[in-house]
Scaffold this motif. Structure first.
Motif, PDB file in Angstrom:
ATOM      1  N   ALA A 453      -9.475 -13.166   0.524  1.00 43.46           N
ATOM      2  CA  ALA A 453      -9.732 -11.811   0.030  1.00 43.46           C
ATOM      3  C   ALA A 453      -8.721 -11.422  -1.042  1.00 43.46           C
ATOM      4  CB  ALA A 453      -9.702 -10.820   1.187  1.00 43.46           C
ATOM      5  N   VAL A 454      -7.452 -11.691  -0.801  1.00 44.45           N
ATOM      6  CA  VAL A 454      -6.408 -11.320  -1.767  1.00 44.45           C
ATOM      7  C   VAL A 454      -6.491 -12.200  -3.014  1.00 44.45           C
ATOM      8  CG1 VAL A 454      -3.918 -11.233  -2.128  1.00 44.45           C
ATOM      9  CG2 VAL A 454      -4.888 -10.389   0.007  1.00 44.45           C
ATOM     10  N   ARG A 455      -6.718 -13.489  -2.831  1.00 46.67           N
ATOM     11  CA  ARG A 455      -6.757 -14.401  -3.983  1.00 46.67           C
ATOM     12  C   ARG A 455      -7.892 -14.045  -4.941  1.00 46.67           C
ATOM     13  NH1 ARG A 455      -9.611 -18.904  -3.905  1.00 46.67           N
ATOM     14  NH2 ARG A 455      -9.468 -19.082  -1.626  1.00 46.67           N
ATOM     15  N   THR A 456      -9.104 -13.818  -4.401  1.00 49.01           N
ATOM     16  CA  THR A 456     -10.226 -13.476  -5.284  1.00 49.01           C
ATOM     17  C   THR A 456     -10.040 -12.105  -5.913  1.00 49.01           C
ATOM     18  OG1 THR A 456     -11.435 -12.681  -3.324  1.00 49.01           O
ATOM     19  CG2 THR A 456     -11.861 -14.943  -4.054  1.00 49.01           C
ATOM     20  N   ALA A 457      -9.426 -11.171  -5.197  1.00 56.59           N
ATOM     21  CA  ALA A 457      -9.169  -9.850  -5.773  1.00 56.59           C
ATOM     22  C   ALA A 457      -8.171  -9.948  -6.917  1.00 56.59           C
ATOM     23  CB  ALA A 457      -8.670  -8.898  -4.704  1.00 56.59           C
ATOM     24  N   ALA A 458      -7.120 -10.747  -6.730  1.00 56.05           N
ATOM     25  CA  ALA A 458      -6.101 -10.883  -7.775  1.00 56.05           C
ATOM     26  C   ALA A 458      -6.669 -11.508  -9.036  1.00 56.05           C
ATOM     27  CB  ALA A 458      -4.939 -11.724  -7.242  1.00 56.05           C
ATOM     28  N   SER A 459      -7.643 -12.402  -8.878  1.00 54.45           N
ATOM     29  CA  SER A 459      -8.223 -13.050 -10.058  1.00 54.45           C
ATOM     30  C   SER A 459      -9.028 -12.073 -10.910  1.00 54.45           C
ATOM     31  CB  SER A 459      -9.122 -14.213  -9.622  1.00 54.45           C
ATOM     32  OG  SER A 459     -10.258 -13.732  -8.902  1.00 54.45           O
ATOM     33  N   GLY A 462      -6.009  -8.262 -10.845  1.00 57.40           N
ATOM     34  CA  GLY A 462      -4.624  -8.464 -11.234  1.00 57.40           C
ATOM     35  C   GLY A 462      -3.668  -8.112 -10.106  1.00 57.40           C
ATOM     36  N   GLU A 463      -2.494  -8.698 -10.156  1.00 59.21           N
ATOM     37  CA  GLU A 463      -1.508  -8.500  -9.092  1.00 59.21           C
ATOM     38  C   GLU A 463      -0.970  -7.079  -9.079  1.00 59.21           C
ATOM     39  OE1 GLU A 463       1.411 -11.412  -9.916  1.00 59.21           O
ATOM     40  OE2 GLU A 463       0.108 -13.131  -9.486  1.00 59.21           O
ATOM     41  N   ARG A 495      -0.965  -9.170   7.679  1.00 54.40           N
ATOM     42  CA  ARG A 495      -1.168 -10.440   6.965  1.00 54.40           C
ATOM     43  C   ARG A 495      -1.683 -10.196   5.542  1.00 54.40           C
ATOM     44  NH1 ARG A 495      -4.160 -12.029  11.505  1.00 54.40           N
ATOM     45  NH2 ARG A 495      -5.869 -12.783  10.171  1.00 54.40           N
ATOM     46  N   ILE A 496      -2.490  -9.148   5.356  1.00 50.49           N
ATOM     47  CA  ILE A 496      -2.931  -8.813   3.999  1.00 50.49           C
ATOM     48  C   ILE A 496      -1.730  -8.390   3.155  1.00 50.49           C
ATOM     49  CG2 ILE A 496      -4.354  -7.261   2.627  1.00 50.49           C
ATOM     50  CD1 ILE A 496      -6.290  -7.078   4.958  1.00 50.49           C
ATOM     51  N   ARG A 497      -0.863  -7.552   3.712  1.00 52.40           N
ATOM     52  CA  ARG A 497       0.342  -7.140   2.970  1.00 52.40           C
ATOM     53  C   ARG A 497       1.193  -8.343   2.597  1.00 52.40           C
ATOM     54  NH1 ARG A 497       1.183  -3.714   7.508  1.00 52.40           N
ATOM     55  NH2 ARG A 497       0.048  -1.750   7.323  1.00 52.40           N
ATOM     56  N   GLU A 498       1.353  -9.248   3.542  1.00 53.85           N
ATOM     57  CA  GLU A 498       2.177 -10.431   3.271  1.00 53.85           C
ATOM     58  C   GLU A 498       1.593 -11.270   2.146  1.00 53.85           C
ATOM     59  OE1 GLU A 498       2.271 -12.310   7.052  1.00 53.85           O
ATOM     60  OE2 GLU A 498       3.848 -11.012   7.870  1.00 53.85           O
ATOM     61  N   LEU A 503       2.311 -12.723  -3.802  1.00 49.53           N
ATOM     62  CA  LEU A 503       1.916 -12.743  -5.210  1.00 49.53           C
ATOM     63  C   LEU A 503       2.831 -11.882  -6.066  1.00 49.53           C
ATOM     64  CD1 LEU A 503      -1.982 -12.420  -4.859  1.00 49.53           C
ATOM     65  CD2 LEU A 503      -0.665 -14.487  -5.364  1.00 49.53           C
ATOM     66  N   LYS A 504       3.292 -10.757  -5.499  1.00 50.16           N
ATOM     67  CA  LYS A 504       4.120  -9.819  -6.253  1.00 50.16           C
ATOM     68  C   LYS A 504       5.261  -9.367  -5.347  1.00 50.16           C
ATOM     69  CE  LYS A 504       3.708  -5.688  -9.171  1.00 50.16           C
ATOM     70  NZ  LYS A 504       4.291  -6.366 -10.329  1.00 50.16           N
ATOM     71  N   PRO A 505       6.355 -10.126  -5.294  1.00 49.67           N
ATOM     72  CA  PRO A 505       7.430  -9.848  -4.317  1.00 49.67           C
ATOM     73  C   PRO A 505       8.060  -8.473  -4.458  1.00 49.67           C
ATOM     74  CG  PRO A 505       7.656 -12.045  -5.283  1.00 49.67           C
ATOM     75  CD  PRO A 505       6.606 -11.339  -6.075  1.00 49.67           C
ATOM     76  N   GLU A 506       8.054  -7.893  -5.662  1.00 44.05           N
ATOM     77  CA  GLU A 506       8.699  -6.595  -5.828  1.00 44.05           C
ATOM     78  C   GLU A 506       7.823  -5.432  -5.392  1.00 44.05           C
ATOM     79  OE1 GLU A 506       6.742  -7.733  -9.753  1.00 44.05           O
ATOM     80  OE2 GLU A 506       7.880  -8.671  -8.135  1.00 44.05           O
ATOM     81  N   THR A 507       6.674  -5.725  -4.774  1.00 44.34           N
ATOM     82  CA  THR A 507       5.768  -4.657  -4.335  1.00 44.34           C
ATOM     83  C   THR A 507       6.427  -3.800  -3.271  1.00 44.34           C
ATOM     84  OG1 THR A 507       3.824  -6.003  -4.820  1.00 44.34           O
ATOM     85  CG2 THR A 507       3.532  -4.174  -3.288  1.00 44.34           C
ATOM     86  N   GLU A 508       6.251  -2.481  -3.394  1.00 47.06           N
ATOM     87  CA  GLU A 508       6.753  -1.538  -2.400  1.00 47.06           C
ATOM     88  C   GLU A 508       5.880  -1.622  -1.154  1.00 47.06           C
ATOM     89  OE1 GLU A 508       8.767   0.973  -0.248  1.00 47.06           O
ATOM     90  OE2 GLU A 508       9.432   0.450  -2.274  1.00 47.06           O
ATOM     91  N   ALA A 509       6.486  -2.033  -0.024  1.00 46.94           N
ATOM     92  CA  ALA A 509       5.708  -2.257   1.201  1.00 46.94           C
ATOM     93  C   ALA A 509       5.728  -1.084   2.155  1.00 46.94           C
ATOM     94  CB  ALA A 509       6.217  -3.501   1.919  1.00 46.94           C
ATOM     95  N   ALA A 510       6.515  -0.063   1.863  1.00 47.12           N
ATOM     96  CA  ALA A 510       6.575   1.078   2.787  1.00 47.12           C
ATOM     97  C   ALA A 510       5.256   1.815   2.777  1.00 47.12           C
ATOM     98  CB  ALA A 510       7.705   2.019   2.379  1.00 47.12           C
ATOM     99  N   PRO A 511       4.701   2.160   3.948  1.00 51.57           N
ATOM    100  CA  PRO A 511       3.403   2.865   3.998  1.00 51.57           C
ATOM    101  C   PRO A 511       3.499   4.236   3.339  1.00 51.57           C
ATOM    102  CG  PRO A 511       3.984   1.953   6.147  1.00 51.57           C
ATOM    103  CD  PRO A 511       5.200   1.835   5.284  1.00 51.57           C
ATOM    104  N   ALA A 512       2.439   4.603   2.632  1.00 55.19           N
ATOM    105  CA  ALA A 512       2.358   5.943   2.058  1.00 55.19           C
ATOM    106  C   ALA A 512       2.061   6.957   3.149  1.00 55.19           C
ATOM    107  CB  ALA A 512       1.269   5.990   0.986  1.00 55.19           C
TER     108      ALA A 512
END
Length: 823
Positions: A453-459, A462-463, A495-498, A503-512
């Motif tokens: 799901a994440v791989r096809t979405a990123a293609s 975008g990340e 697992r989706i967040r991970e 793909l983008k390690p600097e992503t902010e992971a804290a829940p909104a």
């Protein structure tokens, strides 16, 4: 068009659509509409609000009544007399005339239901006037009555009419509505001017009549106003197509908010075209009709209101739409999605079906919903195409809001189509678009796994775009069906967040922060309210001046110190039965928080729940957390029983005064009777299985946990030491409270009194053993030789330090630990 007795549209005689066959199950004669239940509940709330208002604002209600009387005193007497005559006649004549008109239109069932509501309202108001209201508190009664107690607080002449009008249904008949409510208003006005009716009584009568009318309508069921499939297909002819056959496609048991769906075959089909023979078959239809029923517009309203209150306004759609508004909203969304280049069934037209429904006609796209497609057929190419359609929607600022499996149709050509646009939003904000992304990611991950799901979405997206969805990957942000599916895979969102963070390690992971409040906030508010309701009357009963004048303050301080020691002891007790390392300070704070929770739950329940939650938040697996708390409770209970037996023997052998603490004959008989009933119940196999499963779930893992503790002498000493220290600290607090008022008892007696009262408090179903502990302590201390005055003062001081005083610190600790996510 004319209407049948059930409100459905019927083609006029000779209409070309009269012979069009529609395959669908028979509709029920009567239905229970959600709107009737909601109006019934709202009327009860209004009635309760009136009662509350007249209880706390008596001067305001009397002042309002006085102003009305004085204002109408200057009106021409001839005008008031005329209004009285008109209302006296019209308040009954207009509803009767409407009932006769409905009978001529063969709508007798609804009239009969309305008459039943009027009879019920008459009986209820007479009963309230003669039996119940007269016994009500004087303040409420005085505010409802105007002009003396000879006047009925609830008006028997108006309430049945209001109930009748509410149940008979005048929607869409504005003239009848205006005439009826004008007569009711004139009757109320004449009652006010003649001073035999008050504003409060009229308001109570109005809400009572509405509640009875809608309650009767919901209980009995209203005649089904939904147009039949034949009526829907007949209405389709007004758009131009000539249908020759139709069938119901959806299951009547499906979600009511999705509306009914019909497949229609049009005239002019090429030779050899397929026509389905049965309901719900995936045939080669020409059109797919979605029907919006007026009575279903309130389906799921309470859930939507809950979401509106709980979530921020920008994350929820319109809570309640009229039939016209729903038709326009879905039409606009369908045209906007098509204009954005998204692959979707084309909307060919819309129209009303009588006054109770509307239809939307879409071109039929044969295919299967994503949930019905086998996993082997969901290729990366298909997923990529789904993301392309989603990107087009995002580019047009269109939010779908329900991108779950049923909203994605995989056509026979292998291409994805976006459907179910009724909850969509045009000109959507950034948050709504990101929520759609989080929803679609979760939907596809449930079918194909997070990685695909994440791989096809990123293609496609975008990340950077995927990074914006990470804070919104929360259960509360997803649709109800998706949240239910996540119960089978609770760590899917993680697992989706991970995958996105990889793909983008600097992503902010804290829940909104999407929620206005969380369920635990409601629990805190309710718990604090209940605690205040329980504590305030108890505290106000204390004679503070007497306590301050007679107490020995050094013993009061000693009692306070002993009460504080109990929290340290409880923390050590818990830490001793948990092999994992727990910080002492935070564990003590948890015990303080538990002192607040136990005021809204039985003493043996609140602490267990808080400690279990604390262990889970500390990294202990749920089963081990339950086992650890169960082990500490089991050891504490066994220790308590052994100490009770031991000190009972020691006290009984040295002091005759406490022999009266033995159970009375009545208690023994009651215990034996309960034991006999329990024994007989356990002879039933089903009861044995239920009890065994409950005990197994309660104590499963306790013995292995105890074995783990026994292997660590340090942990064993901590746990047993905490258990004994807890009892000692409570005994010291009780003894110091007794000595603070000049009393004195042997230490063995104080121990026995505490153990007995504590056992009674643990068994009592009241929060914190309230009432039972005070009664047991006072009785035991009096029997042991203290005067009633000293015993009562000592018990109040003891309970002040161990139950009442910790409420506010406990609430503060509870809130602090919640913010730190320790609870």
């Amino acid at each position: 068009m004319t209407r049948t007795h059930d409100g459905a549209a019927r083609p006029r005689h000779g209409a070309t659509a009269a012979g069009v066959p529609v395959d669908e199950p028979a509709q029920p004669d009567r239905i229970r509409r959600p709107s009737d239940a909601i109006r019934f509940a709202a009327s009860l709330v209004g009635l309760a609000a009136v009662m509350l208002l007249v209880s706390i604002a008596q001067q305001t209600t009397h002042g309002l009544q006085t102003d009305i009387v004085q204002g109408t005193a200057h009106a021409p007497r001839l005008l008031l007399t005329l209004a009285t005559l008109v209302s006296s006649f019209g308040v009954l004549a207009v509803p009767i005339a409407f009932a006769v008109e409905r009978l001529f239109h063969k709508d007798g069932t609804r009239v009969a239901i309305a008459l039943l509501a009027a009879v019920i309202a008459f009986g209820v108001t007479v009963g309230l006037d003669d039996l119940v209201v007269r016994a009500a508190p004087g303040g409420v009664l005085d505010s409802l009555i105007w002009g003396g107690t000879e006047t009925a607080p609830v008006h028997t002449d108006i309430a049945p009419v209001i109930a009748f009008v509410s149940a008979v249904g005048m929607a869409g008949r504005s003239r009848w509505q205006a005439a009826t409510w004008t007569m009711i208003g004139l009757a109320a006005l004449t009652g006010l001017t003649a001073s035999y009716a008050s504003v409060a009584a009229l308001a109570a009568t109005y809400f009572l009549g509405r509640a009875i009318g809608h309650g009767t309508l919901y209980a009995v069921g209203t005649p089904n106003p939904r147009p039949t499939g034949a009526a829907v297909v007949a209405a389709l002819e007004r758009l131009g197509p000539r249908p020759v056959r139709g069938a119901r496609l959806d299951d009547p048991a499906d979600d009511a908010e999705a509306g009914r769906r019909y497949g229609v075959v049009l005239a002019g089909r090429p030779a050899g075209g397929r026509v389905p023979a049965g309901r719900g078959a995936h045939g080669d239809w020409d059109l797919e009709i979605r029907v919006l029923d007026r009575d279903q517009q309130t389906a799921g309203l309470l859930y939507r209101i809950w979401r509106l209150l709980r979530l921020r306004a920008t994350t929820t759609g319109r809570t309640l739409r009229s039939l016209r508004r729903s038709l326009e909203q879905e039409s606009l969304m369908a045209y906007a999605v098509d204009a954005a280049g998204v692959r979707t069934p084309r909307l060919t037209g819309t129209c009303e079906v009588g006054t109770e429904a509307a239809l939307l006609a879409y071109e039929h796209v044969p295919g299967r919903r994503l949930g019905d497609v086998p996993a082997a057929e969901i290729t990366d190419e298909l997923l990529t195409d789904v993301w392309r359609q989603f990107r087009a929607m995002q580019g047009g600022r269109l939010a779908h809001r329900r991108l779950q499996e049923d909203a994605l149709l995989i056509g026979e050509d292998g291409l994805p189509y976006v459907t179910d646009l009724h909850a969509g939003e045009t000109a959507a904000g950034d948050l709504a678009l990101r929520l759609d992304l989080a929803q679609l990611l979760t939907t596809l991950a449930l079918r194909t796994g997070p990685e695909r799901a994440v791989r096809t979405a990123a293609s496609v997206l975008g990340e950077e775009a995927l990074g914006g969805a990470v804070p919104l990957l929360q259960r509360v942000a997803l649709s109800r069906a998706t949240r239910q599916a996540l119960r089978r895979d609770r760590d899917l969102l993680t697992r989706i967040r991970e995958q996105i963070v990889q793909l983008k390690p600097e992503t902010e992971a804290a829940p909104a922060r999407l929620e206005r409040f969380r369920p635990r906030t409601i629990f805190s508010v309710v718990a604090l309210s209940v605690a205040a309701y329980i504590v305030i009357p108890q505290v106000t009963s204390l004679d503070v001046g007497y306590l301050a004048a007679t107490a020995s303050w050094h013993w009061v301080v000693a009692a306070l110190g002993a009460a504080a020691l109990t929290y340290v002891a409880a923390a050590l007790m818990l830490m001793g039965f948990v092999p994992e390392r727990l910080p002492l300070r935070r564990t003590v704070l948890v015990q303080v928080a538990a002192s607040f929770v136990k005021l809204v739950a039985p003493a043996a329940v609140g602490g267990v729940a808080v400690n279990t939650r604390y262990l889970q938040r500390s990294g202990v697996r749920p089963t081990l957390a339950v086992a650890s708390v169960g082990a500490s409770q089991l050891v504490g209970m066994v220790t308590h029983i052994l100490l009770l037996v031991l000190f009972g023997f020691l006290t009984g052998s040295t002091a005759k005064a406490t022999q009266d603490l033995a159970p009375s004959r009545t208690i023994v008989i009651a215990v034996l009777a309960l034991g006999l009933v329990a024994g007989l119940a356990l002879t039933v196999p089903r009861v044995r299985r239920v009890v065994a499963s409950r005990l197994k779930s309660m104590f499963s893992g306790v013995v292995p946990r105890l074995v783990d503790v026994l292997q660590s002498p340090k942990k064993l000493c901590t746990g047993m030491g905490g258990t004994l220290l807890l009892t000692l600290a409570f005994v010291l607090c009780l003894d110091a409270s007794i000595r603070a008022f000049g009393g004195s008892l042997p230490w063995t007696t104080v121990v026995l009194v505490f153990l007995t009262a504590n056992a009674v408090g643990s068994a009592a179903p009241t929060p914190g053993g309230l009432g039972a502990v005070e009664g047991a302590l006072t009785l035991a201390l009096t029997i042991s030789g203290l005067s009633a005055e000293t015993a009562t003062s000592a018990v109040l001081l003891y309970r002040l330090f161990t139950l009442w005083l910790p409420v506010l610190p406990g609430w503060g600790a509870f809130a602090f630990l919640q913010r730190k996510e320790a609870l």
